[in-house]
Design a protein around this motif. Structure first.
Motif, PDB file in Angstrom:
ATOM      1  N   SER A 101       0.915  -1.240   0.125  1.00 63.10           N
ATOM      2  CA  SER A 101       0.049   0.061  -0.078  1.00 63.10           C
ATOM      3  C   SER A 101       0.903   1.300  -0.145  1.00 63.10           C
ATOM      4  O   SER A 101       2.070   1.275   0.521  1.00 63.10           O
ATOM      5  CB  SER A 101      -1.043  -0.013   1.136  1.00 63.10           C
ATOM      6  OG  SER A 101      -0.348   0.612   2.279  1.00 63.10           O
ATOM      7  N   PRO A 102       0.363   2.313  -0.607  1.00 63.13           N
ATOM      8  CA  PRO A 102       1.449   3.441  -0.557  1.00 63.13           C
ATOM      9  C   PRO A 102       1.820   4.117   0.786  1.00 63.13           C
ATOM     10  O   PRO A 102       2.606   4.974   1.099  1.00 63.13           O
ATOM     11  CB  PRO A 102       0.577   4.580  -1.345  1.00 63.13           C
ATOM     12  CG  PRO A 102      -1.095   4.120  -1.172  1.00 63.13           C
ATOM     13  CD  PRO A 102      -0.884   2.629  -1.026  1.00 63.13           C
ATOM     14  N   THR A 103       1.131   3.720   1.882  1.00 57.16           N
ATOM     15  CA  THR A 103       1.390   3.990   3.157  1.00 57.16           C
ATOM     16  C   THR A 103       1.666   3.026   4.237  1.00 57.16           C
ATOM     17  O   THR A 103       1.777   3.334   5.273  1.00 57.16           O
ATOM     18  CB  THR A 103      -0.096   4.686   3.978  1.00 57.16           C
ATOM     19  OG1 THR A 103      -1.138   3.495   4.134  1.00 57.16           O
ATOM     20  CG2 THR A 103      -0.616   6.016   2.865  1.00 57.16           C
ATOM     21  N   MET A 104       2.331   1.881   3.609  1.00 55.17           N
ATOM     22  CA  MET A 104       2.824   0.786   4.477  1.00 55.17           C
ATOM     23  C   MET A 104       3.775   1.401   5.293  1.00 55.17           C
ATOM     24  O   MET A 104       4.012   0.490   6.555  1.00 55.17           O
ATOM     25  CB  MET A 104       2.957  -0.459   3.718  1.00 55.17           C
ATOM     26  CG  MET A 104       4.134  -0.255   2.725  1.00 55.17           C
ATOM     27  SD  MET A 104       4.871  -1.887   2.170  1.00 55.17           S
ATOM     28  CE  MET A 104       3.313  -2.904   2.037  1.00 55.17           C
ATOM     29  N   MET A 105       4.887   2.300   4.734  1.00 53.99           N
ATOM     30  CA  MET A 105       5.948   2.713   5.724  1.00 53.99           C
ATOM     31  C   MET A 105       5.348   3.604   6.928  1.00 53.99           C
ATOM     32  O   MET A 105       6.402   3.503   7.928  1.00 53.99           O
ATOM     33  CB  MET A 105       6.905   3.439   4.851  1.00 53.99           C
ATOM     34  CG  MET A 105       7.707   2.447   3.784  1.00 53.99           C
ATOM     35  SD  MET A 105       8.679   1.432   4.604  1.00 53.99           S
ATOM     36  CE  MET A 105       9.116   0.479   3.220  1.00 53.99           C
ATOM     37  N   THR A 106       4.323   3.966   6.913  1.00 55.14           N
ATOM     38  CA  THR A 106       3.801   4.678   8.123  1.00 55.14           C
ATOM     39  C   THR A 106       2.587   4.015   8.917  1.00 55.14           C
ATOM     40  O   THR A 106       2.005   4.522   9.733  1.00 55.14           O
ATOM     41  CB  THR A 106       3.496   6.161   7.492  1.00 55.14           C
ATOM     42  OG1 THR A 106       2.395   6.303   6.751  1.00 55.14           O
ATOM     43  CG2 THR A 106       4.653   6.873   7.029  1.00 55.14           C
ATOM     44  N   ASP A 107       1.892   2.998   8.161  1.00 48.03           N
ATOM     45  CA  ASP A 107       0.673   2.285   8.922  1.00 48.03           C
ATOM     46  C   ASP A 107       0.926   1.752  10.104  1.00 48.03           C
ATOM     47  O   ASP A 107       0.183   1.789  10.999  1.00 48.03           O
ATOM     48  CB  ASP A 107       0.227   1.488   7.939  1.00 48.03           C
ATOM     49  CG  ASP A 107      -0.594   2.109   6.654  1.00 48.03           C
ATOM     50  OD1 ASP A 107      -0.767   3.351   6.732  1.00 48.03           O
ATOM     51  OD2 ASP A 107      -0.796   1.165   5.596  1.00 48.03           O
ATOM     52  N   TRP A 108       2.459   1.344  10.465  1.00 46.18           N
ATOM     53  CA  TRP A 108       2.633   0.601  11.911  1.00 46.18           C
ATOM     54  C   TRP A 108       3.836   1.461  12.197  1.00 46.18           C
ATOM     55  O   TRP A 108       4.779   2.036  11.578  1.00 46.18           O
ATOM     56  CB  TRP A 108       2.904  -0.654  11.404  1.00 46.18           C
ATOM     57  CG  TRP A 108       1.793  -1.654  11.059  1.00 46.18           C
ATOM     58  CD1 TRP A 108       0.765  -1.844  11.716  1.00 46.18           C
ATOM     59  CD2 TRP A 108       1.375  -1.900   9.484  1.00 46.18           C
ATOM     60  NE1 TRP A 108      -0.228  -2.739  11.087  1.00 46.18           N
ATOM     61  CE2 TRP A 108       0.246  -2.577   9.636  1.00 46.18           C
ATOM     62  CE3 TRP A 108       1.955  -1.445   8.482  1.00 46.18           C
ATOM     63  CZ2 TRP A 108      -0.469  -3.047   8.561  1.00 46.18           C
ATOM     64  CZ3 TRP A 108       1.442  -2.142   7.225  1.00 46.18           C
ATOM     65  CH2 TRP A 108       0.236  -2.619   7.375  1.00 46.18           C
ATOM     66  N   PRO A 109       4.079   1.288  13.693  1.00 43.24           N
ATOM     67  CA  PRO A 109       5.378   2.051  13.981  1.00 43.24           C
ATOM     68  C   PRO A 109       6.434   1.327  13.847  1.00 43.24           C
ATOM     69  O   PRO A 109       7.574   2.041  13.498  1.00 43.24           O
ATOM     70  CB  PRO A 109       4.987   1.731  15.778  1.00 43.24           C
ATOM     71  CG  PRO A 109       3.583   1.689  15.900  1.00 43.24           C
ATOM     72  CD  PRO A 109       3.065   0.718  14.639  1.00 43.24           C
ATOM     73  N   ASP A 110       6.574  -0.130  13.453  1.00 48.45           N
ATOM     74  CA  ASP A 110       7.826  -0.754  12.813  1.00 48.45           C
ATOM     75  C   ASP A 110       6.896  -1.790  11.665  1.00 48.45           C
ATOM     76  O   ASP A 110       6.538  -2.742  12.181  1.00 48.45           O
ATOM     77  CB  ASP A 110       8.131  -1.463  14.086  1.00 48.45           C
ATOM     78  CG  ASP A 110       9.683  -2.057  13.549  1.00 48.45           C
ATOM     79  OD1 ASP A 110       9.646  -2.763  12.339  1.00 48.45           O
ATOM     80  OD2 ASP A 110      10.534  -2.328  14.453  1.00 48.45           O
ATOM     81  N   LEU A 111       7.128  -1.612  10.612  1.00 50.67           N
ATOM     82  CA  LEU A 111       6.805  -2.478   9.700  1.00 50.67           C
ATOM     83  C   LEU A 111       7.038  -3.766   9.564  1.00 50.67           C
ATOM     84  O   LEU A 111       6.481  -4.648   9.428  1.00 50.67           O
ATOM     85  CB  LEU A 111       7.041  -1.716   7.998  1.00 50.67           C
ATOM     86  CG  LEU A 111       6.443  -2.468   6.816  1.00 50.67           C
ATOM     87  CD1 LEU A 111       5.041  -2.758   6.727  1.00 50.67           C
ATOM     88  CD2 LEU A 111       6.922  -1.900   5.733  1.00 50.67           C
ATOM     89  N   ALA A 112       8.684  -4.052   9.940  1.00 50.91           N
ATOM     90  CA  ALA A 112       9.069  -5.158   9.818  1.00 50.91           C
ATOM     91  C   ALA A 112       8.620  -6.048  10.992  1.00 50.91           C
ATOM     92  O   ALA A 112       8.426  -7.069  10.817  1.00 50.91           O
ATOM     93  CB  ALA A 112      11.009  -5.153   9.967  1.00 50.91           C
ATOM     94  N   ALA A 113       8.521  -5.442  12.161  1.00 50.77           N
ATOM     95  CA  ALA A 113       7.727  -6.129  13.494  1.00 50.77           C
ATOM     96  C   ALA A 113       6.374  -6.620  13.060  1.00 50.77           C
ATOM     97  O   ALA A 113       6.035  -7.609  13.442  1.00 50.77           O
ATOM     98  CB  ALA A 113       7.938  -5.112  14.477  1.00 50.77           C
ATOM     99  N   GLU A 114       5.696  -5.876  12.248  1.00 51.26           N
ATOM    100  CA  GLU A 114       4.300  -5.841  11.672  1.00 51.26           C
ATOM    101  C   GLU A 114       4.332  -7.257  10.868  1.00 51.26           C
ATOM    102  O   GLU A 114       3.627  -8.039  11.379  1.00 51.26           O
ATOM    103  CB  GLU A 114       3.566  -4.846  11.284  1.00 51.26           C
ATOM    104  CG  GLU A 114       2.316  -5.156  10.966  1.00 51.26           C
ATOM    105  CD  GLU A 114       1.098  -5.610  11.743  1.00 51.26           C
ATOM    106  OE1 GLU A 114       0.499  -6.253  11.306  1.00 51.26           O
ATOM    107  OE2 GLU A 114       1.333  -4.994  13.008  1.00 51.26           O
TER     108      GLU A 114
END
Length: 284
Positions: A101-114
């Motif tokens: 998604s275009p916002t995946m880098m900001t949708d979660w505090p830590d994308l890798a952890a998610e």
């Protein structure tokens, strides 16, 4: 006219006739090179072509004895599913469901952890920048900052020591995107891959890593030519070619002894141009 100049002429005619939004073209056939520009030669985001750089980073780390691409990620990041490896992450086959998604880098505090907190469905293909991003997060546990690790090992030898990889708010490289290169600079990656990891007589990347970019294909479930099979960052096709393909038409196409690199801003027209390149550059 040389083979590279002949191929360049055919590609320029086709691009001009179709109105494809190309910015720069670099053609190499054997040791012969021909180039063409439609816009000023500036560094541009290469989008998913950067995924290949991530694969090279993992391969270099493996050669340095820091990583095994087939070791379970859970041994490095304990929250990961037990059967997921770095190779699975780089080949989009971890089976973890987190679409782009275009916002995946900001949708979660830590994308890798998610990403790693989600269950794996087995070796199911799903293309997502989150997968490459997570692979580089895992790699950084062994190498330290990935950009700094690559600077003397890959970027400096290629004449790219001044690169700056875009970063997310956690300070990690974006991995599957976030690199800007001129057309000629992107073509250096193409030459390195064509020569199986050797640059100006010096081995920078293990040959098996480069080979893995276009072998051990994974079925993607797609019906479209050029999208049916994926390896480590490489797409099989169109036709007998294989390619690295970033959004908006950033491409390195490998067909026989030809390597064609394009910088562009035309997402919709890229597949047709890739198909024309594969046909025009196919060995006689």
């Amino acid at each position: 006219m040389t083979p590279a100049h002949d191929l360049r002429a055919a590609l320029v005619r086709h691009i001009d006739d179709t109105g494809f939004g190309a910015h720069g073209l670099h053609v190499r056939v054997g040791d012969d090179v021909a180039e063409h520009r439609w816009t000023p030669d500036e560094r541009e985001e290469i989008h998913s072509v950067a995924k290949a750089v991530c694969v090279l980073a993992a391969g270099i780390a493996a050669a340095d004895g820091l990583l095994d691409l087939d070791e379970p990620v859970a041994g490095i990041v304990p929250t990961a599913a037990p059967d997921v490896t770095v190779r699975h992450l780089l080949s989009m086959s971890s089976g973890i469901d987190l679409p782009w998604s275009p916002t995946m880098m900001t949708d979660w505090p830590d994308l890798a952890a998610e990403f790693l907190s989600r269950p794996s469905r087995g070796r199911v293909f799903q293309y997502s920048n989150a997968s490459t991003y997570t692979a580089m997060h895992v790699l950084a546990h062994r190498t330290g900052d990935v950009e700094e690790y690559l600077r003397p090992r890959l970027f400096a030898p290629l004449g790219l020591a001044d690169l700056a990889w875009e970063r997310c708010r956690t300070g990690r490289i974006l991995a599957g995107e976030g690199l800007a290169l001129r057309t000629d600079e992107m073509a250096r990656l193409g030459l390195l891959l064509r020569d199986r990891g050797v640059w100006q007589g010096e081995r920078l990347v293990p040959a098996e890593t480069v080979d893995a970019l276009h072998s051990a294909w994974i079925d993607t479930g797609s019906a479209g030519d050029g999208y049916r099979r994926y390896a480590l960052a490489g797409w099989d096709g169109p036709g007998a070619a294989w390619r690295l393909h970033g959004a908006y038409g950033q491409m390195i196409v490998f067909a026989g002894d030809a390597v064609v690199t394009i910088s562009a801003d035309d997402h919709a027209g890229a597949d047709a141009v890739a198909a024309f390149i594969a046909e025009a550059a196919a060995p006689a």
